[in-house]
Scaffold this motif. Structure first.
Motif, short mmCIF file in Angstrom:
data_model
loop_
_atom_site.label_atom_id
_atom_site.label_comp_id
_atom_site.label_asym_id
_atom_site.label_seq_id
_atom_site.Cartn_x
_atom_site.Cartn_y
_atom_site.Cartn_z
N LEU B 128 -5.42 3.34 -17.00
CA LEU B 128 -4.32 2.25 -17.06
C LEU B 128 -3.74 1.99 -15.63
O LEU B 128 -3.78 1.01 -15.12
N ALA B 131 -6.32 0.73 -13.18
CA ALA B 131 -6.24 -0.76 -13.24
C ALA B 131 -5.01 -1.28 -12.79
O ALA B 131 -5.11 -2.52 -12.20
N VAL B 132 -3.87 -1.03 -13.16
CA VAL B 132 -2.62 -1.68 -12.66
C VAL B 132 -2.80 -1.80 -11.14
O VAL B 132 -2.64 -2.69 -10.45
N CYS B 135 -5.25 -4.30 -9.99
CA CYS B 135 -4.75 -5.49 -10.07
C CYS B 135 -3.70 -5.91 -9.29
O CYS B 135 -3.72 -7.01 -8.50
N ALA B 136 -2.84 -4.97 -8.94
CA ALA B 136 -1.96 -5.39 -7.68
C ALA B 136 -2.42 -5.48 -6.40
O ALA B 136 -1.98 -6.36 -5.81
N LYS B 137 -3.40 -4.74 -6.13
CA LYS B 137 -4.09 -5.02 -4.72
C LYS B 137 -4.97 -6.18 -4.68
O LYS B 137 -4.90 -6.85 -3.73
N LEU B 138 -5.49 -6.71 -5.71
CA LEU B 138 -6.00 -8.11 -5.85
C LEU B 138 -5.03 -9.15 -5.76
O LEU B 138 -5.38 -9.99 -5.08
#
Lengths: 346, 310
Positions: B128, B131-132, B135-138
């Protein structure tokens, strides 16, 4: 005197008491909250994609591929196509990337070779104060000042750059552009006149905005080049620039490449400077001086006044922009990760 | 290149004698193409660095020249002028910017810090967490206009109108990754001894985080928040069709956050394209105020992290 906390059986002992029920439950709740917010971050990204995609679905069903290949945008006749916008987005971003990379890498080399400190040091040497308690620190201070100035470029809001572009860049480059058009108009790049907004001013301002990104990441990867490689090249008798071009830059090239791709992603999504400078007309042209449009500028200009039917179409355009930038960003992050992974192995 | 070839040649011919090297060949001379090229490239890179900084000084110069001329007390207190009106100011836009950024900070700061604690402390190596982080980098590379598009779809269409809240939600999406990732970084920088001492004394995780880790990591976390606020205050694209614009004070009909709200950035955009000299002057003055605000917050944030590193 009995030591405080010596008897674990005494519940009221202030130092070694066991956690109270409230603290235990608080702990469990806090941990649960942590997991919740971590999941929410992931769900947020999915929800963003879902919101944009689901609002765009009707338009996707109605216009399909004709939307991507169409060249007209007319809410009255309900004809929508974003080919000129896709063209303009890629054209302006690539133009900005060429200029921004040249200057960004030059700034990174200038900083990583400590040119400024060397110059200041030799000037101080002339006055014989190079080891003075105040003047001796000057080279390092000026160098970090220069680094901060480059970072400051990234802190200025894009709408201010847009304003600067309208009232400074366009009047500044216009005579040059007219001259190029008159003398070299047979080259497709110079085939139209610059009548105010256009691709070149937009690209120049965009390059100023992405240059700090390229400079900062390139500088990091140049500084991460093992000093041994540089020293070995000097030891073999290479000049400074033979070392830079044949050893330092190739070694750092993966990091620089990652920086360029990340900057490209940023340029693709940049909105305000382009909405103000690109001219907002649906034209596909090779000319640097021709006005154009980009996906982000299209959204910025049409969303606020969009009717119910146009929202779906705009969401479709947003979805295209989202997929392009996501793709580019993922590639950039992947390249940077591999570059830093390799450096760790050396 | 030629002297590197001739030197071994000379030593080959006079193998028995001590090696003699013409010292003049080793001296640095600009007549030689290699040195000249190096010298030339030094100049080119220096010149390009100077040119790269020209926009910064040009922007600051133009802001002071054109914005400074118009700056007075009345621009902070008056409302934006209509088409042919003279005078006026952008007091409501300054208030609106503060309110919208405040809403964004209220959402993203707790959210970001708790996710940061999760990444650094609760489950740093879990799937997780990866994944977080991804997502934060995206979201860091997420085009700001798409945050506006999302807030339009998720808030404006639902609540039925443009509002300060919608603008704040759009900006909070842009602030979230910066706050999360810098909070994670700052908590990781806390020496493990301090963390272990707290756990060794029997502190629960909540106590470790709230009484030890966050206070120690506070300057770093604050830097992240300041940088995120500075970025959000200058963003225009997400506000264009979420907070829209308003020519009136935010509180004129009671403090209602669900109505269109003015902001400095949108005011600059709207006024920059107007054919009236007064509006253009106001746009420059607003740009000066905005840049001063953004740079102040930015510099404070950076100085916080610098004292921490030293």
């Amino acid at each position: 005197m009995p030591e405080l906390g010596a008897d674990p059986a005494r519940k009221s002992d202030p130092v070694t008491r066991a956690p109270t029920a409230i603290e235990k439950y608080g702990n469990a709740i806090f941990t649960a909250a942590n997991y919740l917010f971590a999941w929410l971050t992931v769900l947020l990204v999915l929800y963003i994609v879902y919101t944009i995609a689901s609002t765009a679905v009707p338009a996707i069903g109605k216009y399909g591929w004709g939307f991507v290949s169409g060249t007209k945008w007319d809410p009255n006749t309900r004809e929508f196509g974003v080919l000129p916008e896709i063209w303009g987005t890629l054209y302006s971003s690539l133009l900005a990337l060429v200029i921004g990379t040249l200057f960004g890498v030059a700034v990174a080399v200038f900083l990583s070779e400590h040119f400024l400190a060397t110059i200041v040091f030799s000037v101080l040497k002339v006055f014989g104060v190079q080891f003075h308690s105040f003047w001796g620190n000057l080279p390092d201070r000026l160098e970090s000042l220069l680094k901060n100035l480059v970072e400051l470029l990234a802190a200025i809001p894009s709408v201010v750059y847009g304003l600067w572009g309208i009232y400074f860049i366009i009047p500044f480059i216009r005579p040059m552009c007219q001259w190029l058009n008159v003398k070299l108009g047979w080259i497709p790049l110079f085939s139209t006149t610059l009548s105010g907004p256009g691709m070149l001013p937009a690209g120049i301002v965009l390059s100023v905005m992405i240059m700090p990104t390229i400079a900062a990441i390139s500088l990091n990867s140049l500084l991460a080049v093992p000093p041994k490689l540089r020293q070995a090249a000097y030891g073999l008798g290479a000049t400074r620039w033979e070392t830079i071009l044949a050893v330092t830059l190739p070694t750092a090239s993966k990091g620089i490449f990652g920086a360029v791709i990340l900057a490209f992603g940023r340029a693709l999504g940049e909105t305000m400077a382009l909405a103000m400078l690109v001219g907002n007309s649906n034209v596909i042209s090779w000319s640097l001086f021709s006005p154009g449009n980009t996906l982000a500028a299209l959204l910025a200009n049409n969303f606020a006044e969009a009717g119910p039917g146009e929202i779906g179409v705009l969401m479709f355009a947003a979805l295209i922009l989202l997929s392009i930038t996501l793709l580019v960003n993922v590639i950039g992050a992947f390249v940077l990760e591999r570059a830093s992974g390799q450096k760790g192995m050396q | 290149m030629d002297q590197t070839r001739t030197t071994p040649g000379q030593t080959g011919q006079v193998a028995q004698q001590p090696i003699q090297i013409d010292m003049r060949l080793l001296a640095k001379s600009l007549r030689r193409p290699r040195s000249a090229f190096s010298f030339f490239m030094n100049g080119v890179v220096g010149l390009m660095t100077i040119i790269a900084l020209v926009p910064l000084f040009s922007v600051i110069f133009m802001l002071l020249l054109r914005g400074g001329a118009r700056l007075s007390l009345s621009v902070f207190t008056e409302l934006p002028p209509s088409a042919f009106e003279l005078g006026g100011g952008f007091g409501n836009a300054i208030a609106g910017t503060l309110v919208i950024v405040g809403i964004a900070a209220l959402i993203s700061v707790p959210f970001g810090i708790i996710s940061g604690v999760f990444l650094a402390e609760v489950a740093p190596g879990s799937r997780l967490a990866h994944a977080v982080r991804m997502c934060a980098k995206l979201l860091t590379g997420f085009p700001s206009i798409l945050a506006g598009v999302f807030a339009y779809g998720a808030v404006v269409l639902l609540t039925g109108g443009f509002s300060a809240v919608a603008g704040g939600i759009a900006l909070s999406i842009l602030m979230l990754p910066t706050v999360t990732l810098t909070a994670e970084e700052a908590i990781r920088m806390v020496p493990s001894k301090i963390r272990e001492a707290a756990i060794g004394m029997g502190a629960t995780r909540v106590q470790t985080v709230w009484m030890v880790l966050l206070p120690t990591a506070f300057p770093g976390v604050l830097t992240g928040i300041m940088l995120a606020v500075a970025r959000a205050a200058g963003e225009t694209a997400p506000l264009l069709f979420t907070a829209l614009f308003s020519n009136y004070w935010l509180g004129s009909g009671g403090l209602d956050l669900m109505q269109p709200t003015a902001s400095l950035a949108v005011l600059i955009y709207n006024f920059s394209a107007m054919p009236f000299e007064n509006q253009v002057e106001l746009a420059w003055a607003a740009a000066l105020v905005l840049v001063l605000m953004v740079l102040t917050v930015n510099l404070i944030g950076q100085s916080l992290s610098r004292t921490r590193v030293d």
